[in-house]
Design a protein around this motif. Structure first.
Motif, mmCIF file in Angstrom:
data_model
loop_
_atom_site.group_PDB
_atom_site.id
_atom_site.type_symbol
_atom_site.label_atom_id
_atom_site.label_comp_id
_atom_site.label_asym_id
_atom_site.label_seq_id
_atom_site.Cartn_x
_atom_site.Cartn_y
_atom_site.Cartn_z
ATOM 1 N N TYR A 1 0.839 -1.199 0.000
ATOM 2 C CA TYR A 1 0.000 0.000 0.000
ATOM 3 C C TYR A 1 0.875 1.251 0.000
ATOM 4 O O TYR A 1 1.843 1.354 0.747
ATOM 5 C CB TYR A 1 -0.910 0.013 1.237
ATOM 6 N N SER B 1 -8.662 6.168 3.485
ATOM 7 C CA SER B 1 -7.897 5.045 2.957
ATOM 8 C C SER B 1 -6.618 4.836 3.776
ATOM 9 O O SER B 1 -6.356 3.732 4.274
ATOM 10 C CB SER B 1 -7.579 5.323 1.485
ATOM 11 N N TYR C 1 -5.699 1.356 6.123
ATOM 12 C CA TYR C 1 -4.544 0.493 5.853
ATOM 13 C C TYR C 1 -3.498 0.597 6.973
ATOM 14 O O TYR C 1 -2.937 -0.404 7.411
ATOM 15 C CB TYR C 1 -3.918 0.835 4.496
#
Ligand code: ADP
Ligand code: MG
Length: 317
Positions: free
Chosen positions: A179, A259, A263
């Motif tokens: 990520y 987001s 994560y």
């Protein structure tokens, strides 16, 4: 601990040691509380002397790099860059973690708000020419966590194989290690869980800057979040942090914010799950406590994973 070095170093500062006591726990070096007589002021002073273990002395380098940035957040008195590398701080009493669980919810909220305000001011410092490393997600915490849960499973019958499956599955589905953070990079403390946060003289102080790096502001926010075991307080954290940023005129894209939050929260729940298991192995946590911690953190990982999946599905329809 090289007591001789410490004595000599304090002597050079005209401090005479009256008493010293090592602080137990799973630490990266030797830490002791020192009471000393200041010959200049003729007062008794309370310090913490932290001597770094070999190869765990990054904090010294970080300190040299960003000393001016750190000053408002920490209470370092002196740093020794020669062997044995060490630093001396004012004694800040007990970390927030020590009394946190017992506080009424209202007081928890005030403390967490104060911590978030301090993190916001750190994140708003302009990050030019700091020489700090760049924080990147990797498979490090997943690998360590699976290793720790594997050990736990081979030693304890109460350990559930489901825990390892959850860690594996979230990493397969969301590809956490690859990520890329979306928010603009800022200076992050890198380890602001509640054992590295203090409240003293009506202010919040941050210690243990070993992992300071340039990264998403949500890095710090999620490390703090993983130490909170209360649903309402957890959902309060990102909302309040956003408000702090807005008050400073720092506007983040909403999707990027949520987001990064999801994560990084999953990665840090995984990291600290492994660390809490380590503390249990070393005898610093009871069986009851570690089981509660693992169940909670696994539950959080599952909850956030399904939130991310829902968001993805919404976009693809
Ligand atoms: N300035 C300080 N005042 C009071 N206690 C401290 C101070 N610095 C460290 N400690 C105690 O020692 C513990 C470990 O110190 P820390 O710098 O966080 O080392 P580590 O890298 O091993 O976590 C802290 O959680 C706290 O209990
Ligand atoms: Mg620490």
């Amino acid at each position: 601990m090289h007591v001789r070095h410490m004595e000599r170093r304090l002597r050079e500062m005209n401090l005479e040691i009256l008493s010293m006591k090592e602080i137990g726990g799973a630490h990266a070096g030797n830490i002791c509380k020192v009471e000393a007589l200041s010959e200049n002021e003729n007062t008794r002073e309370h310090y913490i002397y932290k001597e770094f273990a070999e190869k765990r002395d990054q904090e010294v380098e970080i300190h040299k790099n960003i000393e001016e940035i750190l000053t408002p957040f920490s209470r370092v008195v002196k740093v020794w860059e020669t062997s044995p590398k060490a630093m001396m701080m004012w004694d800040l009493g007990y970390p927030v973690k020590a009394g946190f669980e017992a506080l009424p919810i209202g007081e928890k909220k005030i403390l967490i708000s104060d911590i978030l305000k301090v993190l916001t001011s750190l994140h708003c410092v302009e990050a030019v020419q700091t020489n700090l490393p760049i924080h990147q997600l990797s498979s490090e915490w997943k690998d360590w966590c699976l290793e720790q849960l594997g050990k736990l499973g081979s030693r304890k019958s109460w350990a559930s194989p489901k825990w390892e499956r959850t860690i594996q599955e979230v990493n397969d589905r969301l590809d956490i290690p690859h990520y890329q953070s979306k928010c603009p990079s800022v200076i992050t403390h890198g380890d602001p869980h509640l054992e590295n946060v203090f409240y003293k003289d009506e202010r919040i102080w941050l210690i243990d800057w070993e992992w300071a790096a340039i990264g998403s502001p949500l890095r710090d926010v999620t490390i703090l979040m993983q130490d909170i075991y209360d649903d309402d307080l957890i959902s309060y954290v990102p909302e309040y942090y956003l408000q702090c940023l807005r008050e400073r005129g720092f506007i983040l894209d909403n999707d990027d914010f949520w987001s990064d939050l999801s994560y990084l929260y999953i990665d840090h729940l995984t990291m600290m799950l492994a660390w809490e298991v380590e503390k249990y192995f070393q005898g610093h946590l009871s069986e009851k406590r570690i089981r509660g911690i693992i169940e909670w953190k696994i539950g959080e990982i599952e909850r956030v994973q399904s939130e991310v999946m829902d968001r993805k599905n919404k976009f693809s329809h």
